[in-house]
Design a protein around this motif. Structure first.
Motif, PDB file in Angstrom:
ATOM      1  N   GLY A 268      -5.643   0.239  -8.986  1.00  9.91           N
ATOM      2  CA  GLY A 268      -7.138   1.065  -9.577  1.00  9.91           C
ATOM      3  C   GLY A 268      -7.504   2.907  -8.711  1.00  9.91           C
ATOM      4  N   PHE A 269      -5.994   3.715  -7.573  1.00 13.35           N
ATOM      5  CA  PHE A 269      -6.232   4.796  -7.422  1.00 13.35           C
ATOM      6  C   PHE A 269      -6.120   5.773  -9.510  1.00 13.35           C
ATOM      7  CE2 PHE A 269      -2.138   2.357  -7.410  1.00 13.35           C
ATOM      8  CZ  PHE A 269      -1.768   2.828  -8.390  1.00 13.35           C
TER       9      PHE A 269
ATOM     10  N   SER B  99      -8.687  10.403  -4.939  1.00 15.94           N
ATOM     11  CA  SER B  99      -7.360  10.279  -4.970  1.00 15.94           C
ATOM     12  C   SER B  99      -6.742   9.155  -3.927  1.00 15.94           C
ATOM     13  CB  SER B  99      -5.748   9.936  -6.461  1.00 15.94           C
ATOM     14  OG  SER B  99      -5.121   9.666  -5.922  1.00 15.94           O
ATOM     15  N   ARG B 100      -6.572  10.277  -2.845  1.00 16.55           N
ATOM     16  CA  ARG B 100      -6.337  10.570  -1.747  1.00 16.55           C
ATOM     17  C   ARG B 100      -6.798   9.354  -1.137  1.00 16.55           C
ATOM     18  NH1 ARG B 100      -4.081  15.916  -2.207  1.00 16.55           N
ATOM     19  NH2 ARG B 100      -1.985  16.482  -2.522  1.00 16.55           N
ATOM     20  N   VAL B 101      -7.970   9.737  -0.321  1.00 21.02           N
ATOM     21  CA  VAL B 101      -9.080   9.188  -0.061  1.00 21.02           C
ATOM     22  C   VAL B 101      -8.971   7.730   0.141  1.00 21.02           C
ATOM     23  CG1 VAL B 101     -12.033   8.831   0.569  1.00 21.02           C
ATOM     24  CG2 VAL B 101     -10.889  11.336   0.252  1.00 21.02           C
ATOM     25  N   SER B 102      -8.897   7.148  -1.919  1.00 21.00           N
ATOM     26  CA  SER B 102      -9.290   5.730  -1.865  1.00 21.00           C
ATOM     27  C   SER B 102      -8.196   5.079  -1.231  1.00 21.00           C
ATOM     28  CB  SER B 102      -9.665   5.756  -3.849  1.00 21.00           C
ATOM     29  OG  SER B 102      -8.288   5.939  -4.257  1.00 21.00           O
TER      30      SER B 102
ATOM     31  N   CYS C 120       0.529  -1.195   0.080  1.00 13.84           N
ATOM     32  CA  CYS C 120      -0.033  -0.032   0.059  1.00 13.84           C
ATOM     33  C   CYS C 120       0.930   1.250  -0.108  1.00 13.84           C
ATOM     34  CB  CYS C 120      -0.974   0.182   0.961  1.00 13.84           C
ATOM     35  SG  CYS C 120      -1.860  -1.656   1.091  1.00 13.84           S
ATOM     36  N   LEU C 121       1.650   1.190   0.780  1.00 11.34           N
ATOM     37  CA  LEU C 121       2.936   2.673   1.049  1.00 11.34           C
ATOM     38  C   LEU C 121       3.341   2.672  -0.846  1.00 11.34           C
ATOM     39  CD1 LEU C 121       4.388   4.626   2.114  1.00 11.34           C
ATOM     40  CD2 LEU C 121       6.337   3.147   2.505  1.00 11.34           C
ATOM     41  N   LEU C 122       3.654   1.961  -1.340  1.00  9.50           N
ATOM     42  CA  LEU C 122       4.615   1.814  -2.391  1.00  9.50           C
ATOM     43  C   LEU C 122       3.517   2.194  -3.432  1.00  9.50           C
ATOM     44  CD1 LEU C 122       6.530   1.285  -4.696  1.00  9.50           C
ATOM     45  CD2 LEU C 122       5.767  -1.200  -4.744  1.00  9.50           C
ATOM     46  N   ALA C 123       1.792   1.963  -3.392  1.00  9.03           N
ATOM     47  CA  ALA C 123       0.952   1.585  -4.084  1.00  9.03           C
ATOM     48  C   ALA C 123       0.900   3.723  -4.376  1.00  9.03           C
ATOM     49  CB  ALA C 123      -0.154   1.453  -4.171  1.00  9.03           C
ATOM     50  N   TYR C 124       0.827   4.586  -2.860  1.00 13.72           N
ATOM     51  CA  TYR C 124       0.532   5.453  -2.605  1.00 13.72           C
ATOM     52  C   TYR C 124       1.639   6.536  -2.903  1.00 13.72           C
ATOM     53  CZ  TYR C 124      -0.509  10.106   0.387  1.00 13.72           C
ATOM     54  OH  TYR C 124      -0.799  11.042   0.406  1.00 13.72           O
ATOM     55  N   PHE C 125       3.124   6.525  -3.104  1.00 11.04           N
ATOM     56  CA  PHE C 125       3.907   7.001  -3.613  1.00 11.04           C
ATOM     57  C   PHE C 125       3.739   7.153  -5.452  1.00 11.04           C
ATOM     58  CE2 PHE C 125       6.878   5.730  -0.507  1.00 11.04           C
ATOM     59  CZ  PHE C 125       6.858   6.114   0.717  1.00 11.04           C
TER      60      PHE C 125
END
Length: 387
Positions: A213-214, A233-236, A57-62
Motif C-alpha cells: 500500500g505504501f 510514505s514514511r509516515v504511513s 515491515c522492515l523489508l517493506a520499508y526498504f
C-alpha cells in the motif's frame, strides 16, 4: 513574551497536508493486512510473531525507500521527457505488473470481507465465501461501468478511522487479557510451528501483501507534490509498522495454537474467544476496510489498463476485464494461496521499481537497491502460502 515563528503556521499546514496524503497509503496497508497478518504469523512463526511482523515491515520499508527515490528523482525526468529509454520501459513494465497485482488483491480483499461476514452470521463455507466475494466484485464492476467512482478518499478516511479505533480497543482488550495471564500462572505461548528456516522466509515473503500500500503515493501525484508524498510514505510505514508489531505481540499469548483451539483462520477467531462483544464491530470494520481497498484497487487497475492499452481498453472495458479476472480468482484459489499469489505479483512490481531506483542512484544506495531487487525477484519466484 515569546515571538511566534512565522514559519510555524506553514509547518502546521504542511503536516496537515502530509497527514491527508497519508490516508491513502495507510488505508491501503491496513486494508491489505491488518485482518490477516496475525493468523499468517501464527501459522509460520508462532511465539515469534512480533519478530516476524517486524521483519516484514522492515523489508517493506526498504522497498518504500526505492519508491521514494523514484518519486524524488525519476518522476521529474519522466514528466520532462528526459528519462532514459531503459528506465522508461521498466516503468511501463511496472505499470503492467501493478495492474496484475491490483486485480489479484481485489479478489483477496473481498474474500477476506466475505470470510468475516460469514464467520459472524454463518454458514461459513468456501462456496458461500466465493459467492459473496463474487457478488461484491460484480457490484463494484457495475458501478464502475455505469457511473465511475467518486468520494473514494472520504470512504478511505472513514474506513481508516474505524480500523484505527478498533485496533486501539482490541489491542487494549488483548493487552489486559495478557496481563491477566502474567499475574496468574504466566502467559501461555503457542508452540513454534515445525518449519525450517528456509520455509519460514519463503512464507514471510509470501506475506508481503499484508504491508502493501505504501506504493500508492506514486499514484496521487495530481493531488500532492513530491515532498509531501515522500513524507506521507514514511509516515504511513512508521505508523503501520508500530501497530502491526505491537498488535502481533499482544495477540501471541491468545493465538489458537496457544490455547489448544487450533490455528486461527482469521482475527475473528481470537476476538470471539477473548472479547466476543467486539466481534460485530470487527466485522463492520472488515467490510469497510476491505470494500474500500478493493474499490480503490479496482479504480487503479482500470486506470492503468486504460493507459497501457488505450485502444483495447476504452470506456467500461477495463472495469469489466478486471472484474471478470477477480471473480475467476475468487472462485478458484483458496484465501491463503491468494495471499501468496498477490505477494508474488507485488514483489515482481517492487523488483522492477528497485531496478529503476538503482539506476537512478549511486554508491551504496545503488548496490542496496540491486540487492533488494534480487530479494523481490526471489519472493516472486519462490514465495509460499501459510499452511
Amino acid at each position: 513574551m515569546v515571538a511566534q515563528n512565522p514559519n510555524d503556521d506553514d509547518d502546521r499546514a504542511s503536516w496537515r497536508t502530509v497527514l491527508r496524503a497519508s490516508v491513502t497509503p495507510l488505508a491501503s496497508i491496513f486494508g491489505s493486512g491488518f485482518l490477516i497478518i496475525v493468523p499468517v504469523l501464527e501459522r509460520t512463526v508462532g511465539p515469534y510473531a512480533a519478530f516476524g511482523a517486524a521483519g516484514i515491515c522492515l523489508l517493506a520499508y526498504f522497498v518504500g525507500s526505492a519508491i521514494r527515490v523514484i518519486v524524488r528523482d525519476v518522476e521529474p525526468l519522466a514528466e520532462s521527457g528526459d528519462l532514459n529509454r531503459t528506465s522508461e520501459r521498466l516503468e511501463r513494465i511496472s505499470d503492467f505488473l501493478i495492474v496484475v497485482a491490483y486485480v489479484i488483491s481485489v479478489a483477496l480483499y473481498l474474500r477476506i470481507m466475505a470470510q468475516y461476514i460469514l464467520g459472524y452470521v454463518g454458514p461459513d463455507t468456501d462456496v458461500a465465501e466465493r459467492a459473496l466475494a463474487s457478488g461484491a466484485i460484480l457490484g463494484i464492476t457495475i458501478v464502475g461501468v455505469v457511473r465511475g467512482f467518486s468520494g473514494l478518499e472520504m470512504l478511505e478516511r472513514v474506513a481508516l478511522v474505524a480500523v484505527l479505533f478498533l485496533v486501539t480497543i482490541l489491542g487494549g482488550a488483548f493487552f489486559f487479557s495478557d496481563l491477566g495471564q502474567v499475574l496468574g500462572n504466566g502467559p501461555t505461548l503457542p508452540a513454534a510451528p515445525d518449519k525450517g528456516i528456509a520455509k519460514i522466509f519463503l512464507v514471510l515473503g509470501g506475506a508481503l501483501i499484508t504491508v502493501q500500500g505504501f506504493e500508492t503515493v506514486r499514484y496521487i501525484g495530481d493531488a500532492y507534490d513530491a515532498p509531501t508524498r515522500i513524507r506521507a510514505s514514511r509516515v504511513s510505514q512508521f505508523v503501520s509498522a508500530s501497530i502491526y508489531v505491537g498488535f502481533a505481540a499482544v495477540c501471541t499469548p491468545l493465538m489458537g495454537l496457544a490455547v489448544g483451539a487450533g490455528p486461527d483462520k482469521d482475527l475473528l477467531d481470537i476476538t470471539e474467544r477473548v472479547v466476543p462483544l467486539l466481534t460485530l464491530p470487527l466485522v463492520i470494520c472488515a467490510v469497510l476496510s476491505q470494500f474500500s481497498a478493493a474499490t480503490a484497487d479496482t479504480v487503479a487497475a482500470a486506470g492503468n489498463l486504460h493507459s497501457l492499452f488505450r485502444n483495447a481498453m476504452r470506456g467500461p472495458r477495463p472495469y469489466v476485464f478486471g472484474g471478470a479476472v477477480a471473480i475467476v480468482l475468487a472462485w478458484t484459489i483458496p484465501t491463503f494461496t491468494i495471499i501468496a499469489v498477490a505477494s508474488r505479483a507485488f514483489a515482481a512490481y517492487y523488483a522492477v521499481q528497485c531496478v529503476v531506483a538503482a539506476r537512478a542512484s549511486g554508491g551504496a544506495a545503488r548496490a542496496g537497491f540491486w540487492a533488494l531487487a534480487l530479494v523481490m525477484a526471489l519472493i516472486t519466484l519462490l514465495a509460499e502460502p501459510a499452511a
